[in-house]
Design a protein around this motif. Sequence first.
Motif, PDB file in Angstrom:
ATOM      1  N   PHE A   1     -62.911  12.342 -23.345  1.00 52.55           N
ATOM      2  CA  PHE A   1     -63.525  13.618 -22.930  1.00 52.55           C
ATOM      3  C   PHE A   1     -64.960  13.397 -22.487  1.00 52.55           C
ATOM      4  O   PHE A   1     -65.413  13.969 -21.499  1.00 52.55           O
ATOM      5  CB  PHE A   1     -63.513  14.614 -24.092  1.00 52.55           C
ATOM      6  CG  PHE A   1     -62.160  15.201 -24.372  1.00 52.55           C
ATOM      7  CD1 PHE A   1     -61.292  15.487 -23.333  1.00 52.55           C
ATOM      8  CD2 PHE A   1     -61.752  15.477 -25.666  1.00 52.55           C
ATOM      9  CE1 PHE A   1     -60.049  16.035 -23.580  1.00 52.55           C
ATOM     10  CE2 PHE A   1     -60.518  16.016 -25.921  1.00 52.55           C
ATOM     11  CZ  PHE A   1     -59.662  16.288 -24.885  1.00 52.55           C
TER      12      PHE A   1
ATOM     13  N   LEU B   1     -68.230  17.188 -29.654  1.00 50.99           N
ATOM     14  CA  LEU B   1     -67.557  17.480 -28.389  1.00 50.99           C
ATOM     15  C   LEU B   1     -68.118  18.770 -27.791  1.00 50.99           C
ATOM     16  O   LEU B   1     -68.403  18.837 -26.589  1.00 50.99           O
ATOM     17  CB  LEU B   1     -66.047  17.598 -28.636  1.00 50.99           C
ATOM     18  CG  LEU B   1     -65.204  17.922 -27.404  1.00 50.99           C
ATOM     19  CD1 LEU B   1     -65.399  16.850 -26.353  1.00 50.99           C
ATOM     20  CD2 LEU B   1     -63.749  18.042 -27.776  1.00 50.99           C
TER      21      LEU B   1
ATOM     22  N   LEU C   1     -59.771  20.968 -33.455  1.00 48.87           N
ATOM     23  CA  LEU C   1     -60.083  19.778 -34.253  1.00 48.87           C
ATOM     24  C   LEU C   1     -60.919  20.155 -35.476  1.00 48.87           C
ATOM     25  O   LEU C   1     -60.701  19.663 -36.585  1.00 48.87           O
ATOM     26  CB  LEU C   1     -60.836  18.757 -33.403  1.00 48.87           C
ATOM     27  CG  LEU C   1     -60.021  18.069 -32.320  1.00 48.87           C
ATOM     28  CD1 LEU C   1     -60.908  17.139 -31.507  1.00 48.87           C
ATOM     29  CD2 LEU C   1     -58.880  17.289 -32.932  1.00 48.87           C
TER      30      LEU C   1
ATOM     31  N   TYR D   1     -62.515  22.789 -23.375  1.00 46.62           N
ATOM     32  CA  TYR D   1     -63.108  21.860 -24.343  1.00 46.62           C
ATOM     33  C   TYR D   1     -63.399  22.572 -25.653  1.00 46.62           C
ATOM     34  O   TYR D   1     -63.182  22.037 -26.733  1.00 46.62           O
ATOM     35  CB  TYR D   1     -64.407  21.281 -23.792  1.00 46.62           C
ATOM     36  CG  TYR D   1     -64.182  20.275 -22.698  1.00 46.62           C
ATOM     37  CD1 TYR D   1     -63.729  19.001 -23.008  1.00 46.62           C
ATOM     38  CD2 TYR D   1     -64.419  20.595 -21.374  1.00 46.62           C
ATOM     39  CE1 TYR D   1     -63.516  18.075 -22.013  1.00 46.62           C
ATOM     40  CE2 TYR D   1     -64.214  19.680 -20.371  1.00 46.62           C
ATOM     41  CZ  TYR D   1     -63.764  18.426 -20.692  1.00 46.62           C
ATOM     42  OH  TYR D   1     -63.547  17.514 -19.716  1.00 46.62           O
TER      43      TYR D   1
ATOM     44  N   ILE E   1     -61.703  11.682 -27.819  1.00 51.86           N
ATOM     45  CA  ILE E   1     -62.981  12.361 -27.618  1.00 51.86           C
ATOM     46  C   ILE E   1     -63.865  11.542 -26.688  1.00 51.86           C
ATOM     47  O   ILE E   1     -64.576  12.087 -25.828  1.00 51.86           O
ATOM     48  CB  ILE E   1     -63.628  12.616 -28.985  1.00 51.86           C
ATOM     49  CG1 ILE E   1     -62.835  13.689 -29.727  1.00 51.86           C
ATOM     50  CG2 ILE E   1     -65.065  13.070 -28.824  1.00 51.86           C
ATOM     51  CD1 ILE E   1     -63.309  13.947 -31.114  1.00 51.86           C
TER      52      ILE E   1
ATOM     53  N   PHE F   1     -60.731   9.752 -31.996  1.00 56.97           N
ATOM     54  CA  PHE F   1     -62.057   9.372 -31.506  1.00 56.97           C
ATOM     55  C   PHE F   1     -61.976   8.836 -30.085  1.00 56.97           C
ATOM     56  O   PHE F   1     -62.835   9.130 -29.249  1.00 56.97           O
ATOM     57  CB  PHE F   1     -62.693   8.326 -32.418  1.00 56.97           C
ATOM     58  CG  PHE F   1     -63.153   8.907 -33.730  1.00 56.97           C
ATOM     59  CD1 PHE F   1     -63.275  10.272 -33.896  1.00 56.97           C
ATOM     60  CD2 PHE F   1     -63.494   8.075 -34.779  1.00 56.97           C
ATOM     61  CE1 PHE F   1     -63.704  10.803 -35.087  1.00 56.97           C
ATOM     62  CE2 PHE F   1     -63.927   8.598 -35.971  1.00 56.97           C
ATOM     63  CZ  PHE F   1     -64.026   9.963 -36.127  1.00 56.97           C
ATOM     64  N   PHE F   2     -60.931   8.055 -29.813  1.00 54.61           N
ATOM     65  CA  PHE F   2     -60.792   7.554 -28.439  1.00 54.61           C
ATOM     66  C   PHE F   2     -60.585   8.697 -27.467  1.00 54.61           C
ATOM     67  O   PHE F   2     -61.143   8.710 -26.361  1.00 54.61           O
ATOM     68  CB  PHE F   2     -59.633   6.562 -28.356  1.00 54.61           C
ATOM     69  CG  PHE F   2     -60.059   5.158 -28.650  1.00 54.61           C
ATOM     70  CD1 PHE F   2     -60.800   4.446 -27.720  1.00 54.61           C
ATOM     71  CD2 PHE F   2     -59.755   4.554 -29.862  1.00 54.61           C
ATOM     72  CE1 PHE F   2     -61.219   3.160 -27.997  1.00 54.61           C
ATOM     73  CE2 PHE F   2     -60.174   3.278 -30.133  1.00 54.61           C
ATOM     74  CZ  PHE F   2     -60.908   2.581 -29.200  1.00 54.61           C
TER      75      PHE F   2
ATOM     76  N   ASN G   1     -67.131  15.307 -35.241  1.00 52.38           N
ATOM     77  CA  ASN G   1     -66.790  14.951 -33.868  1.00 52.38           C
ATOM     78  C   ASN G   1     -66.427  16.164 -33.052  1.00 52.38           C
ATOM     79  O   ASN G   1     -66.756  16.241 -31.869  1.00 52.38           O
ATOM     80  CB  ASN G   1     -65.637  13.945 -33.867  1.00 52.38           C
ATOM     81  CG  ASN G   1     -66.175  12.549 -33.804  1.00 52.38           C
ATOM     82  OD1 ASN G   1     -66.504  12.064 -32.748  1.00 52.38           O
ATOM     83  ND2 ASN G   1     -66.329  11.924 -34.965  1.00 52.38           N
TER      84      ASN G   1
END
Lengths: 167, 350, 100, 668
Positions: free
Chosen positions: A43, C44, C14, C7, A40, A37-38, C40
């Motif tokens: 990002f 992203l 992920l 990305y 991301i 999570f960090f 998540n």
Amino acid sequence: METLFFFVVAAVAVISGLLVITCKNPINSALSLIMTFFCIATFYVMLNAPFMAAIQVIVYAGAIMVLIVFVIMLLNIRSEAGRRGAHTTLFGSALGIFGLIELLYFLAKGGLTGSRGGLDAKIIEQFGHTELIGRALFTQFLLPFEITSILLLVAIIGAVILAKKNI
Amino acid sequence: MGYEILGLPLIYYITMVAKTVAVFVFVLLTVAYATWAERKLIGHMQVRIGPKRVGPYGLLQPIADGLKLFFKEEIVPAQASRFAFLIAPLVALVPAFISFAVIPFGDTVTIAGYQVPLQIASVYDGTSMRVLDINVGVLYILAMASVGVYGIVLAGWASNSKYSLLGGLRSSAQMISYELAAGLAIILVFMSSETLSLHKIVAEQAGLFGWNIFRNPFMFAGGIIFFICSLAEINRTPFDLPEAETELVSGFCTEYSSMKYAMFFMAEYANMVTVCAVTTTLFLGGWHGPFPPVVNFVAKVYGLIFVCMWIRATYPRYRYDQLMRLGWKVFLPATLLLICGNAVWLLVFP
Amino acid sequence: MIPLHYYLVVSALLFSIGTVGVLTRRNAIVIFMCVELMLNAVNLTFVAFSNFLGSLDGQIFVFFVMTVAAAEAAVGLALMIAFFKNRESIDVEEMNLLKL
Amino acid sequence: MLEYVWLIPFFPLVGVIINGLFGKKIRNEAFIGGLATAMVASSFVVSCGILIQLIGMEPEQRVFQKVLFTWIQAGTFKADIGFLVDPLSAIMIMVVTGVGSLIHLYSIGYMHGEEGFYRYFTYLNLFTFSMLLLVLGGNMLLMFVGWEGVGLCSYLLIGYYFHKKSAGDAGKKAFVMNRVGDFGFLIGLFTIFWWLGTNHNVWTINFVELKQASELLPFGGVVTFATLCFFLGATGKSAQIPLYTWLPDAMEGPTPVSALIHAATMVTAGVYMIGRMNFVFIKSPTTMLVIACTGAATALFAATIGMAQNDIKRVLAYSTVSQLGYMFLAMGVGAFTAGVFHLMTHAFFKACLFLGSGSVIHAMHHALHHGHLHDDPQDMRNMGGLRKKMPITFVTFLVSTIAISGIPPFSGFFSKDEILWQAFSNPYHGTANVVLWAIGTIAACLTAFYMFRLVFMTFCGECRINPKVKDHLHESPLVITIPLMVLGLLATFGGFIGIPKLLGDLFGGIPNRFELWLEPVFEKSTEYAGQYAHAGTHYGHSVEGGLMLLSVGVAALGIGIAYTLYIASPSIPQRFTARFPGLHQAVYNKWYVDELYDFLFVNPCKALGRFLWKGFDVLVVDGIVNGVAAVVRGFSGVLRYTQSGFVHNYAMTMALGVVVILAFYIFR
């Protein structure tokens, strides 16, 4: 420089993502997930979305994961009693990998486009990301925003009811 | 100074490093001497003398304590989760320090012809003549505060001891509860200053009655609630239940020793400094005051630290249910009401 | 400037990892975490597209996803606690009340 | 005031909502009845205001449309919720709300202590609302809503004592009969709308626009078809041959309901509708003749049945059918004004008669109840001599009877005589005129006869009620007698607003105000009629005067016969019955029309229904449905083995599905 940084963060994200699903101990999985999570969040910062990064940390790392860790501790789950049967693991992994290959192929084919808006780093710098998001939320997306508040209320009530002694 | 690296002048990097080192040293020293000051102060308040043997007035006592802890044996319990056990103190300590990245110590100073803002994560934009810092500074502080809980939780869980586990559980519940009220109290500040950038928030508070806390009654109450909630969030007395000696021995850090224990200790005091700094920034006008900016800021922070110690010497510990009730049934509704009141106030006196 | 595809590849990785986790793990909480990981990954993508297309809509969407995730966490974890109270376990293999 | 026309139907609607939703909880009869009455009375006040304002305007401007909002809009079709106020609807709202509020007041006393008191008043208010919608509706569709609404309320109120089988049956009969007529109404509506739209691109159902567009309609042809359809609707609602049989059965409802719905207002809807659409009807001479013949036939036919009935309310019911026949006769001969005039006077005296009979029944019921006797309180053979016990009821009843018999100067005389004169002298039907007039006159004689038979049997002579309870008979309370007196006064003097020209001239040139008032409504029909009516014979004043005298004389003859048979020598009717048992039986049994209908329509329908039920529904429809269910159950019995109940299996399948779908999109 920036690209190098990106690759480092991406590598950390993917590795800790893998750790999430490979660690036997749920707490370690949770820690790895926090790490992801960090990454991301990082990002998000790189993508000119500091507000998203901040609430990514606050909501995911600070609230949801704390809850999860809390529950793991509360139930005192040390580690899994046993894995799934080998064929289940194999089949699941195969599915995942096949899906990944498909996704990557899809990306490789290219042709990802969309209608462009007028937002860029300068505007974000000038007006502030939070202000922009806030303006969008309270004008264009007001109704969904209000509905999410109802959703949260429902979730709170549901959680309280479920947590009662006798259900 | 004409060199440029990646499009930025060299002075930018130099001042950045300088600021970081300065702040780090400042915080470390403050933490070290806060322990000394606390022992001395509480001693005098309880009509004792406090440490006095090591150095004049016991001034070298913190260094002696540190050395002692450093040389103690590292113990890792046999049944502990090794990785989590080792990483926990770091996780506790780091967020406390990195919050300082966004706290402004003062306005800009001119070094070699460049305007340098006294805030680590910010630059001076020569073209628009203003300081640019990350525009979600307050959220950053909230985020770091919410991450801080992991250290304690992990320590409690990894020790594989009942006391530690209970301490960790209590701590996480307590922090989540009070984070809410603290966050809501911060919203009061947003409402008045209409920005999330800490530099702008402080810049707006010039003059004694420009301080956020003196703006209106709601802000006053909000400031006090924020400070109390912050105390609860960092487990300061009277909310230090996670390490309630009488019940849980030493709480989450029962199984810790040596440097790791010292790190928890440092984290606790660093957190206190952070909280005082944040309160100063948000509510007490930051660097504004009669003296040079940095002096003002530091004086205010030290004043708040004194208040913390004073509270510790004065109040008994809360019971757990009282603590929860205070958080959920008093502060949370109170802050919500304050927000409504503040909104009305801002409408009436724009 | 990092291309959009970088990305997207990270996001795809992920997401797939999350999928595999959901499919292979037995611990309900870990499965839950893997679902969060998938969410998540999608987030992203949203933010990446939002940045590259210069529009805030994607980020607003992420905001809503986060809200849903928070609600899901509250209810889901409460469910797990309730389940644990009854079965002394949160193994999904034990969750078979739907069975014939 | 005109702007507030929407208040008129709105008030009763408020009453419906309050009483309907909360009446069961309120329980306070004074409140429920008072509220309902007050609501209708408020409408009456508003109606008065509107009437006064209309009177103050120029005759040509007395058309006002108030559109509240658009109701339906689909393509070229547009229907508003809008009201139309003109002299015709003004008269109708006055009658409906005026008589309606009196009957509401009366009901408070009459229905005292009944179970479902609130239900009664809810229905009654709902009826008033629908009726007002019917008469105020600015287009055919809104009128149809009111038209259906009154039918529904009629059904509900006839079946008010639903625990009695006969009441339930009567309600159903009324409803089904009305539906037959409604079908005609709708077909007529569609025809007019479609024909005007396709041929002249005038897509409208609004009355005012239709009136302007009526220039485009041809004489005869499609108009004959449409108007016959409309007339079918009118026969259903207004109880004309062949759809009249429901009205006598409708007497199962409470008496005030009979007075309001089945005498004064709802049954006149057909007449009103023809009046409202006069500009269409007049364009089809065939339809006009059919209407006139049907009206005349009904007038005579119902009158004959009325002569032999013993139930007080049934006599009145057949009388109503007969009088409605008169109105249709008037419509059919183009005397719209006379028809509407008779509608109004009839509302007064027939409401009074019904309420009077209600008062009698009320008294009888109480007396018999007191003595624990189970005699029929509505049978005239049990009555007699009530004159002394119930003086007010008697006087009002007598006055109304005189009015309906057509004795001057009571109201019925003016309207009935006008109709008969027009039937004789109208320029449309040629030689048929004499026949129509003759039938009308005979029916008038019979009317006078059976009405006075009713009065004599009920109020005069010996008291035939069981002597045990004789002393318990007494006059009804004020809340019942006040409406009687008001209506009695109206029945007496109501005719003076429409004095015929002949008599008006005699008394110093009093104009026929009623005719002048309605003139603008019927101007188009006068215009169209001129295009095909033959010159006809022009009759002098002497003929008119002679016919007038003749009709009075015929009425007097009827009264005389009644007096002879029922007061002077009561044995004659028995001997007559003994002499001609077949004739009496036939008349007594209403010429066996109900039995005929049963044989012709009801039983075949029942047989068809039974066949569809046993043969089609049970075997085919149920068979298909159950067969499908059985097949699905069989398949699901096999498929359920794929449901392991393990969450992860489902998750796995889901993921597999996603992967396959993605593959499909990539590799297709």
